[in-house]
Design a protein around this motif. Structure first.
Motif, PDB file in Angstrom:
ATOM      1  N   CYS A  12       0.838  -1.118   0.038  1.00 21.68           N
ATOM      2  CA  CYS A  12      -0.061  -0.050   0.060  1.00 21.68           C
ATOM      3  C   CYS A  12       0.960   1.218  -0.086  1.00 21.68           C
ATOM      4  O   CYS A  12       2.055   1.245   0.641  1.00 21.68           O
ATOM      5  CB  CYS A  12      -1.003   0.073   1.127  1.00 21.68           C
ATOM      6  N   LYS A  13       0.301   2.201  -0.819  1.00 18.71           N
ATOM      7  CA  LYS A  13       0.970   3.458  -0.746  1.00 18.71           C
ATOM      8  C   LYS A  13       0.590   4.229   0.583  1.00 18.71           C
ATOM      9  O   LYS A  13      -0.571   4.628   0.540  1.00 18.71           O
ATOM     10  CB  LYS A  13       0.940   4.177  -2.103  1.00 18.71           C
ATOM     11  N   ALA A  14       1.618   4.919   1.025  1.00 19.43           N
ATOM     12  CA  ALA A  14       1.265   5.868   2.396  1.00 19.43           C
ATOM     13  C   ALA A  14       1.295   7.361   2.070  1.00 19.43           C
ATOM     14  O   ALA A  14       2.261   7.612   1.530  1.00 19.43           O
ATOM     15  CB  ALA A  14       2.107   5.619   3.647  1.00 19.43           C
ATOM     16  N   THR A  15       0.237   8.041   2.069  1.00 14.26           N
ATOM     17  CA  THR A  15       0.346   9.367   1.733  1.00 14.26           C
ATOM     18  C   THR A  15      -0.061  10.540   3.044  1.00 14.26           C
ATOM     19  O   THR A  15      -1.215  10.215   3.652  1.00 14.26           O
ATOM     20  CB  THR A  15      -0.854   9.847   0.779  1.00 14.26           C
ATOM     21  N   HIS A  16       0.994  11.138   3.549  1.00 17.78           N
ATOM     22  CA  HIS A  16       0.454  12.099   4.527  1.00 17.78           C
ATOM     23  C   HIS A  16      -0.531  13.276   4.011  1.00 17.78           C
ATOM     24  O   HIS A  16      -0.300  13.890   3.112  1.00 17.78           O
ATOM     25  CB  HIS A  16       1.800  12.638   5.187  1.00 17.78           C
ATOM     26  N   VAL A  17      -1.410  13.389   4.834  1.00 15.28           N
ATOM     27  CA  VAL A  17      -2.483  14.471   4.634  1.00 15.28           C
ATOM     28  C   VAL A  17      -2.852  15.375   5.763  1.00 15.28           C
ATOM     29  O   VAL A  17      -2.648  15.010   6.963  1.00 15.28           O
ATOM     30  CB  VAL A  17      -3.965  13.726   3.983  1.00 15.28           C
ATOM     31  N   LYS A  18      -3.238  16.604   5.391  1.00 23.58           N
ATOM     32  CA  LYS A  18      -3.591  17.532   6.318  1.00 23.58           C
ATOM     33  C   LYS A  18      -4.981  17.896   6.012  1.00 23.58           C
ATOM     34  O   LYS A  18      -5.370  18.208   5.126  1.00 23.58           O
ATOM     35  CB  LYS A  18      -2.807  18.803   6.470  1.00 23.58           C
TER      36      LYS A  18
END
Length: 369
Positions: free
Chosen positions: A22-28
């Motif tokens: 899985c690809k991890a994407t940091h979000v705000k």
């Protein structure tokens, strides 16, 4: 919950997700909290979101699970305790709606979830299901969330063809008001002709803000539609409402600095009027006080409006108002509903004006309850 326990659980979740590529994407996100969104390497669909800051209420962490596997034979639903099942049946990630299968709110990923429990089929918002992770989270609940994730990853890896993702059924949406979310209405002009101001994207039209009278001339070629629309616009003006351009082909009437009504032009002879004075952020006690201030006949007419009836889609949304009608029947209204009229006919005009008057009176009541 000891911090090492949370850390160990998060590490276990991360391992499952990493093993599935899985690809991890940091979000705000100021509304749902900052965190990490995980997308499956094969399907490119969001698997879950781990919220590490904000958006968790009293809990330090929360996780947003998704439910694509809920229609499979290995669904987690029958294993969930009542408190977790309550989240599936009641949580909404957006404005509550009667039918998530045709939901048009942005942010849901054009999907909905479906599951069966106790002989009843439930339809759920596509934004997912949020579970707080805090001191009161039990080992059993953490184990179930981990098991849920494993089942969801199994769906992504093996069963997307047999149990496809539930997509919002846009062709079942009858109203032009909703269809504007379904497709891009900007059309290329034929033979290199210049675009009309009403064909321009929102950003470009915002620099011009074309008058509503020009919009009526452009969109309403049918004489009856034109006369009805201008009559309703004049009715709002006579109430003391001021007109402003709001968004692409959309206008707002404000009364005492509050939004009273929207008019949106969708296509030729296709427009809608929304009485937005009754908005989704209304307070229950104010709305209830307003309705209770009516004489009996007027209150009965308001309570009878099907638009305001609660669809019981969210037992904890705090928008419900219970009334007993004059006939003794109970009615539950939602204080977050608005009145919308699509292409009003001559027989609809009086009812639309009634709604406009009610909206004006409600704003008066809020200013001086």
């Amino acid at each position: 919950m000891p911090i090492n326990k949370v850390t160990d659980w998060v590490a276990a979740m991360n391992k499952h997700l990493s093993d599935a590529a899985c690809k991890a994407t940091h979000v705000k996100n100021i509304h749902t909290g900052d965190g990490i969104e995980y997308y499956h390497g094969k399907t490119k669909i969001k698997v879950c979101k781990l919220v590490t800051k904000g958006g968790g209420g009293a809990n330090e962490y929360s996780i947003v699970m998704h439910g694509n596997h809920l229609t499979t034979p290995y669904s987690i639903v029958d294993e969930l305790p009542a408190n977790m099942l309550h989240v599936l049946k009641n949580q909404r990630g957006c404005r509550p709606c009667a039918n998530p299968r045709t939901c048009t709110m942005a942010g849901n990923g054009d999907r909905y979830y479906e599951f069966a429990h106790s002989g009843k089929t439930h339809y759920c918002c596509g934004s997912g299901f949020r579970f707080g992770i805090g001191a009161d989270t039990t080992d059993a609940e953490l184990a179930l969330l981990e098991k849920w994730l494993i089942k969801e990853l199994r769906w992504h890896a093996n069963d997307t063809a047999q149990f496809p993702e539930r997509k919002i059924i846009l062709d079942e949406i009858p109203s032009s008001y909703a269809k504007r979310w379904a497709k891009n209405r900007i059309k290329s002009p034929a033979n290199g002709a210049a675009l009309s101001v009403f064909d321009l994207p929102n950003k470009e039209q915002s620099q011009i803000k074309p008058p509503i009278d020009e919009a009526c001339d452009h969109f309403l070629k049918d004489t009856e539609s034109y006369l009805i629309a201008t009559d309703l616009i004049n009715h709002l003006r006579k109430q003391g409402a001021t007109l402003h351009w709001k968004a692409r082909n959309k206008y707002v009437f404000r009364y005492k600095k509050m939004e009273l009504a929207y008019i949106r032009f969708e296509n030729q002879n296709d427009y809608n009027i929304e009485i937005c004075a009754f908005g989704w952020r209304e307070q229950n006690d104010v709305m209830q006080g307003f309705i209770e201030s009516f004489p009996a006949d007027k209150r009965a007419l308001f309570i009878q409006q099907l638009t305001f009836h609660c669809h019981e889609c969210n037992a904890v949304c705090h928008r419900r108002i219970a009334f007993i009608s004059e006939s003794g029947d109970s009615r539950v209204l939602c204080s977050g509903k608005t009145l919308v009229s699509e292409n009003p006919s001559p027989t609809d005009v009086d009812h639309v004006k009634w709604g406009m008057d009610m909206g004006k009176n409600y704003i008066d009541y809020k200013v001086n309850p």
